[in-house]
Design an enzyme around this catalytic site. Structure first.
Site, PDB file in Angstrom:
ATOM      1  N   ASP A  72       0.789  -1.083   0.122  1.00 26.90           N
ATOM      2  CA  ASP A  72      -0.164  -0.110   0.149  1.00 26.90           C
ATOM      3  C   ASP A  72       0.860   1.257  -0.054  1.00 26.90           C
ATOM      4  O   ASP A  72       2.051   1.113   0.296  1.00 26.90           O
ATOM      5  CB  ASP A  72      -0.806  -0.287   1.254  1.00 26.90           C
ATOM      6  CG  ASP A  72      -2.021   1.064   0.958  1.00 26.90           C
ATOM      7  OD1 ASP A  72      -2.197   1.589   0.056  1.00 26.90           O
ATOM      8  OD2 ASP A  72      -3.094   0.896   1.945  1.00 26.90           O
TER       9      ASP A  72
ATOM     10  N   GLY B  80       0.822   4.178   1.390  1.00 29.64           N
ATOM     11  CA  GLY B  80       0.830   4.984   2.523  1.00 29.64           C
ATOM     12  C   GLY B  80      -0.391   6.112   2.612  1.00 29.64           C
ATOM     13  O   GLY B  80      -0.260   7.075   3.469  1.00 29.64           O
ATOM     14  N   GLY B  81      -0.982   6.369   1.498  1.00 30.18           N
ATOM     15  CA  GLY B  81      -2.035   7.205   1.437  1.00 30.18           C
ATOM     16  C   GLY B  81      -2.943   7.358   2.580  1.00 30.18           C
ATOM     17  O   GLY B  81      -3.324   8.161   3.079  1.00 30.18           O
TER      18      GLY B  81
ATOM     19  N   GLN C  28     -11.221   6.589  -6.694  1.00 27.26           N
ATOM     20  CA  GLN C  28     -11.777   7.239  -5.419  1.00 27.26           C
ATOM     21  C   GLN C  28     -13.103   7.835  -5.751  1.00 27.26           C
ATOM     22  O   GLN C  28     -13.687   7.500  -7.042  1.00 27.26           O
ATOM     23  CB  GLN C  28     -10.860   8.412  -5.061  1.00 27.26           C
ATOM     24  CG  GLN C  28      -9.523   7.875  -4.309  1.00 27.26           C
ATOM     25  CD  GLN C  28     -10.000   7.373  -2.678  1.00 27.26           C
ATOM     26  OE1 GLN C  28     -11.129   7.232  -2.339  1.00 27.26           O
ATOM     27  NE2 GLN C  28      -8.770   6.633  -2.283  1.00 27.26           N
TER      28      GLN C  28
ATOM     29  N   ASP D 274      -7.654  -7.274   0.965  1.00 28.87           N
ATOM     30  CA  ASP D 274      -6.847  -7.274   2.152  1.00 28.87           C
ATOM     31  C   ASP D 274      -7.545  -6.870   3.482  1.00 28.87           C
ATOM     32  O   ASP D 274      -8.701  -5.786   3.131  1.00 28.87           O
ATOM     33  CB  ASP D 274      -5.500  -6.453   2.042  1.00 28.87           C
ATOM     34  CG  ASP D 274      -6.120  -4.763   2.237  1.00 28.87           C
ATOM     35  OD1 ASP D 274      -6.560  -4.418   1.470  1.00 28.87           O
ATOM     36  OD2 ASP D 274      -5.689  -4.407   3.295  1.00 28.87           O
TER      37      ASP D 274
ATOM     38  N   CYS E 258     -13.731 -27.681  10.699  1.00 28.12           N
ATOM     39  CA  CYS E 258     -12.199 -27.033  10.299  1.00 28.12           C
ATOM     40  C   CYS E 258     -11.226 -28.208  10.598  1.00 28.12           C
ATOM     41  O   CYS E 258     -11.377 -28.783  11.430  1.00 28.12           O
ATOM     42  CB  CYS E 258     -12.126 -25.804  11.024  1.00 28.12           C
ATOM     43  SG  CYS E 258     -10.701 -25.073  10.590  1.00 28.12           S
TER      44      CYS E 258
ATOM     45  N   CYS F 293      -7.927 -27.035  10.433  1.00 19.85           N
ATOM     46  CA  CYS F 293      -6.773 -26.509  10.666  1.00 19.85           C
ATOM     47  C   CYS F 293      -6.112 -27.069  11.956  1.00 19.85           C
ATOM     48  O   CYS F 293      -6.704 -27.766  12.784  1.00 19.85           O
ATOM     49  CB  CYS F 293      -6.892 -24.732  10.871  1.00 19.85           C
ATOM     50  SG  CYS F 293      -7.407 -24.493  12.501  1.00 19.85           S
TER      51      CYS F 293
ATOM     52  N   CYS G 236      -7.954 -26.274  15.281  1.00 21.33           N
ATOM     53  CA  CYS G 236      -9.382 -27.014  15.603  1.00 21.33           C
ATOM     54  C   CYS G 236      -8.834 -28.569  15.707  1.00 21.33           C
ATOM     55  O   CYS G 236      -9.704 -29.370  16.270  1.00 21.33           O
ATOM     56  CB  CYS G 236     -10.132 -26.660  14.243  1.00 21.33           C
ATOM     57  SG  CYS G 236     -10.734 -24.959  14.392  1.00 21.33           S
TER      58      CYS G 236
ATOM     59  N   HIS H 297      -6.272 -20.300  12.785  1.00 20.19           N
ATOM     60  CA  HIS H 297      -7.516 -20.568  12.348  1.00 20.19           C
ATOM     61  C   HIS H 297      -8.231 -19.612  11.656  1.00 20.19           C
ATOM     62  O   HIS H 297      -8.967 -19.973  10.330  1.00 20.19           O
ATOM     63  CB  HIS H 297      -8.280 -20.932  13.633  1.00 20.19           C
ATOM     64  CG  HIS H 297      -9.809 -21.183  13.427  1.00 20.19           C
ATOM     65  ND1 HIS H 297     -10.181 -22.118  12.826  1.00 20.19           N
ATOM     66  CD2 HIS H 297     -10.838 -20.276  13.218  1.00 20.19           C
ATOM     67  CE1 HIS H 297     -11.681 -22.247  12.639  1.00 20.19           C
ATOM     68  NE2 HIS H 297     -11.844 -20.907  12.998  1.00 20.19           N
TER      69      HIS H 297
END
Lengths: 377, 377
Positions: free
Chosen positions: A93, A95-96, A189, A266, A304, A306, A309, A335
């Site tokens: 990103d 930094g805006g 934007q 993200d 799950c 993982c 779990c 998880h």
């Protein structure tokens, strides 16, 4: 140029689409969720664990990395991948968002932002050019232009001014780019004003950016406003380029946005909620701090697979979280990422199978029901 | 009875000795270091990682586990091993050290301690009997008697009173024991007064305890005082039983105490220092916060084979620690435990080979040199 994006299957019942990002470092299947590694580390989880969970690209932040460890270190070690031992892709990103949202002393001008470091008090400059220069030093696979990011709910006049500056800065970013191996995305934007979004998409898509982000959402807007604007804005963007919805979001947010044709996401939610003791599960959010889990022999999520779990009970996770022991958030982070990355894998499979619309409808129904059920509990 | 201890090789040049603790759950080779898992978790590291690093027994704390999650939960799930998914052995400290050192409201009597929970304000009672009852619920493989632990430097009269109470409490603990599968160790007190230590060892070794701990050291004493008293006290203990030096210590402390015939150790130093950004290495302690590491491409310890040293640079670890990112301490914890557990493996091999005295001398020389060198840097 090294970066390319190719489209795959499209869902007949929605605007959802499969795609592949290709770079000299590797490929990423879209739709994709990018774990947030602001300071060249995803909080509390090692790169090899992230990789094992199926992450293929992470996000890092130019503003924070500019202040520490700084561009010289990245130049010295040859970039962020070597620095943090992450073999996957990295998007930075610009930094805006930080220079507009963080409460540190700063002055803004057409040139860029001047601000004081929260680490050592030194004055720094972040301009469209210096942001690209820093991202070049970081060596990310995908760079973002510096944008003027204001609350989505600001007045139309402020939104127009920010959008127009964002456009000028985008072109300055494009001109400042020096390494053709690093892709560069522009940021649309325009807040919640359709005509501004239209103008922004039209302007930016005339220029040779490698992808387009929808910025300025999840910044003060409601879920309905966000969903409507995401659908509207995604449709305005070139079909052949990847579309990235910045800073979004919850699992329902992701499912809706994928249905609008968004490819990349993200969000800090999986880690932030893990460190608050909350997990995403197939039966809704689970707050491990609640007394109901104190004696539960059950796994966090029966559906799950993982390691958290497969191994631990809710009672033990409750104990860790109540005791402020870091192993609790560490196990919940594993998880939550498994949940997010698995949800994206399911979404990609549903698009391939041409059943995304039904898949998302069913998932959203389940999620809404669980959230509603939990609210009553 | 399930618990046994058998002696192996003895070092001809010192009092160092090899041994094996046997329980129905498994065996532990001594000399051994026990990572501290006060609240049924070793800070920031998962049980499977600890096991992979070579840990075979950990320490948990009766006082903290009494307050949370409490005895009922341990009875319900069948003990700490199941609760925290730790397949190795567990030794539980009795809570004696905590009730004497923690600043919570408490009243002491011959019966035991009454104190207010720091969690919910409820009044709890810890007596020699209730400590054993709690440790029985926890299901540890080795229990400790409740002792009166006062600073090593206290007056002889106070030391005698505490020692005599510790003896009475030890016998009450022995009488309260209900599960013969769980070993019970007594604790020799007597501060820095040789005649008291002699009396304490003589008294306790007349009773059928499975092992003997040296308590009340590393509590205000100097390194020299601690070393002299360790040598003196270890010699007073029955040769056929395991000897455990509580709360000790640094790597040099361990090497010296092994040479005195001590078999077992626990200490929070490897985790505490990791969370402060400090690592133990073959060239001395490394404080990752120091600016000297900011641009270092070197691994933390070139002589180390742990995953942290195989993977990351000092520059990255410095960045994580300076950024207060939890991955920093997590990676340093892995390394510090590797260092401690490897040091113990080396010590055991040196005893087997009959060269422990020379091994320890060389190691201590190197450690002193590095600490000295670092102090000048």
């Amino acid at each position: 140029m090294a970066f390319s994006f190719s489209l795959g299957a499209r869902d007949p019942g929605s605007r959802a689409r499969r795609g592949t990002l290709r770079t000299s470092r590797g490929t990423v299947e879209t739709p994709v969720f990018m774990p947030v590694g602001t300071r060249a580390t995803v909080t509390g989880i090692a790169p090899d664990e992230l990789l094992a969970l199926g992450a293929s690209i992470i996000l890092a932040n130019t503003y924070h990395l500019l202040l520490r460890p700084g561009p010289d270190l990245f130049r010295r070690v040859g970039g962020i991948h070597t620095f943090m031992r992450w073999p996957g892709l990295v998007l930075t990103d610009s930094g805006g968002y930080q220079i507009f949202s963080l409460p540190h002393e700063r002055t803004m001008s057409e040139d860029g932002a001047r601000f004081r470091s929260y680490i050592d008090g030194r004055i720094h400059q972040l301009t469209p050019e210096s942001s690209i220069e820093m991202q070049t030093a970081i060596g990310s696979d995908i760079m973002m232009v510096l944008d003027e990011c204001i609350p989505a709910t600001d007045l139309e006049s402020a939104g127009r001014a920010a959008m127009e500056r964002t456009h000028r800065w985008a072109l300055r970013g494009l001109a400042a780019r020096s390494n053709p191996e690093q892709a560069l995305f522009a940021i649309v934007q325009g807040g919640l004003v359709p005509s501004l979004r239209q103008e922004s998409a039209r302007f930016l898509s005339q220029h040779p950016f490698d992808g387009f982000a929808i910025g300025g959402l999840a910044v003060g807007d409601t879920r309905t406003q966000r969903e409507e604007m995401t659908a509207f804005a995604a449709d305005l963007l070139p079909a052949a380029a990847p579309r990235y919805l910045m800073g979004v979001g919850t699992p329902p947010d992701l499912l809706v946005a994928i249905g609008c044709g968004v490819d990349m996401f993200d969000c800090v939610i999986p880690t932030r909620l893990a460190w608050q003791g909350t997990a995403f599960t197939s039966t809704g959010r689970v707050r491990l701090t609640r007394g109901a889990h104190q004696t539960s022999d059950e796994s966090l999520d029966k559906a799950c697979s993982c390691s958290t779990c497969r191994t631990y009970t809710r009672a033990y996770l409750h104990h860790l979280v109540k005791s402020s022991e870091p192993l609790g958030p560490q196990l919940l982070t594993v998880h939550n990422f498994h949940y997010y990355l698995d949800l994206m894998a399911q979404a990609r499979a549903a698009i391939e199978a041409g059943v995304y619309a039904a898949f998302a409808k069913q998932k959203l129904y389940e999620m809404d029901r669980h959230e509603h059920g939990e609210a009553r509990a």
